[in-house]
Design a protein around this motif. Structure first.
Motif, PDB file in Angstrom:
ATOM      1  N   VAL A 174      -1.918  -2.947  -3.022  1.00 28.34           N
ATOM      2  CA  VAL A 174      -2.720  -2.085  -2.115  1.00 28.34           C
ATOM      3  C   VAL A 174      -3.792  -1.825  -2.507  1.00 28.34           C
ATOM      4  N   GLU A 175      -5.050  -2.242  -1.724  1.00 32.69           N
ATOM      5  CA  GLU A 175      -6.524  -1.729  -2.410  1.00 32.69           C
ATOM      6  C   GLU A 175      -7.368  -0.921  -1.114  1.00 32.69           C
ATOM      7  N   ASP A 176      -7.783   0.297  -1.263  1.00 32.46           N
ATOM      8  CA  ASP A 176      -8.625   0.788  -0.124  1.00 32.46           C
ATOM      9  C   ASP A 176      -7.660   0.964   0.931  1.00 32.46           C
ATOM     10  N   GLY A 177      -6.277   1.454   1.035  1.00 30.63           N
ATOM     11  CA  GLY A 177      -5.395   1.147   2.229  1.00 30.63           C
ATOM     12  C   GLY A 177      -5.267  -0.100   2.817  1.00 30.63           C
ATOM     13  N   PHE A 178      -5.499  -1.251   2.302  1.00 29.68           N
ATOM     14  CA  PHE A 178      -5.172  -2.612   2.947  1.00 29.68           C
ATOM     15  C   PHE A 178      -4.161  -3.229   1.941  1.00 29.68           C
TER      16      PHE A 178
END
Length: 285
Positions: A174-178
Motif C-alpha cells: 500500500v502506497e499513499d492509501g492505495f
C-alpha cells in the motif's frame, strides 16, 4: 538431479557455478522471468519474452539470445527434466566484469544467462483456489521502477515473511492509501461484477498473466476498470483476487482480518480462473 542451463551449457545443477564478482550477485544487476508449464508446454511464452526485452532495455542490457533460442532452451529444459507441471526460471545479469564497481562494465563483458526448472504437480488444480487466500496489507517502500522485473526482491520477500508471521498467506503493498500490488502478483477487487485493478505505470509490474486475464475478462463481457483503489474499498468488495504466472487467478477471501463477501471464493473469480486456464492450455507452446 536437475539439469540447468548456464551460458550455453546444459549442466547438472551441482556443477553450475557463477563468479562471486557477477553483478547479479553483488549489485542485483539483473532481470528475470518465470514461465509456467502445463502439460509439458509453456504458458504465455511470447508475453514473457516481450517483458524480458522491456526489462533489458530499461537497464541498457543486450538480449543474449534470440526468441527462437530462448524457446529452444526452455523446451530443452522441460524435456530433460521431464516437467509436466511447474515453472521455468530464467535470469540475465550484466555479467562478471572481474571486480566490483558501481559503474557498468564495458560492452564486451558477456551477460550471465541462467535457467532452471521447478516441478510443481497440481499447479492448475491447486486446492487453494477452492478456498482462497488470506492477506494483510503492508507499506510499499520499494524503489520507483517496479515495472522492471529485476532480481532485487528483498522487500517482497520481507512482505511474504510479514504475512507468514501474521498467520496468513500473502501481503498486498500500500502506497499513499492505495493498493499497488501483491508481493509477487497483481491485485484486483470485484464490486458489482466490475473488476477493478490499478492501471499500468512504473508503480507496478506489468503482469503477463494480468494482461491475459483482463483481455479474457473483456472478451467475456465483464466490465474492467483500471484505477487505484483503497484498502477500505478492497475490504468492502464482493470479491478479490491476485494473478501471477504460477498462481494464475487466485481468490482472496480475507484482507487484514476482514472477510470478503461470505468469506469464500466468488463466482466471477472462479470463472476467470477457468477461462484463463482453458485459453492458455490451447495456446501453450
Amino acid at each position: 538431479m536437475r539439469t540447468v542451463y548456464l551460458n550455453g551449457d546444459y549442466l547438472p545443477e551441482t556443477e553450475a557455478k557463477v563468479s562471486i564478482f557477477d553483478r547479479g550477485f553483488v549489485m542485483a544487476d539483473g532481470v528475470y522471468e518465470v514461465t509456467s508449464v502445463l502439460g509439458g508446454k509453456l504458458i504465455d511464452f511470447g508475453g514473457h519474452l516481450t517483458r524480458l526485452q522491456r526489462s533489458l532495455d530499461a537497464l541498457e542490457m543486450k538480449n543474449p539470445l534470440s526468441a527462437e533460442e530462448w524457446l529452444e532452451v526452455h523446451r530443452q529444459l522441460v524435456a530433460r527434466n521431464a516437467v509436466e507441471e511447474g515453472m521455468v526460471y530464467l535470469q540475465v545479469t550484466r555479467g562478471n566484469p572481474g571486480d566490483r564497481d558501481f559503474a557498468y562494465p564495458a560492452d564486451d563483458v558477456a551477460p550471465t544467462v541462467v535457467l532452471f526448472t521447478q516441478a510443481k504437480s497440481g499447479l492448475a488444480d491447486n486446492p487453494v483456489a477452492k478456498t482462497g487466500i488470506k492477506i494483510i496489507t503492508v507499506p510499499d517502500i520499494r524503489w520507483g521502477r517496479r515495472d522492471i522485473k529485476t532480481v532485487q526482491l528483498l522487500y517482497p520477500s520481507m512482505g511474504k515473511m510479514m504475512a507468514k508471521k501474521a498467520g496468513v498467506d500473502d501481503a498486498w503493498l500500500v502506497e499513499d492509501g492505495f493498493v499497488t500490488e501483491g508481493t509477487s502478483n497483481n491485485a484486483y477487487i470485484v464490486k458489482g461484477n466490475k473488476i477493478i485493478t490499478r492501471a499500468l505505470s512504473s508503480d507496478i509490474l506489468h503482469g503477463i498473466t494480468r494482461a491475459a486475464v483482463l483481455r479474457f475478462a473483456r472478451e467475456a463481457q465483464m466490465e474492467v476498470e483500471e484505477r487505484n483503489f483503497t484498502v477500505d474499498e478492497a475490504k468492502a468488495a464482493d470479491e478479490a483476487f491476485i494473478t501471477s504466472a504460477s498462481a494464475f487467478v487466485m481468490p482472496v477471501v480475507e484482507i487484514d482480518g476482514a472477510a470478503l463477501g461470505n468469506g469464500k471464493p466468488g463466482p466471477l473469480t472462479a470463472r476467470l480462473r477457468e477461462i484463463y486456464l482453458d485459453e492458455m492450455r490451447k495456446a501453450a507452446v
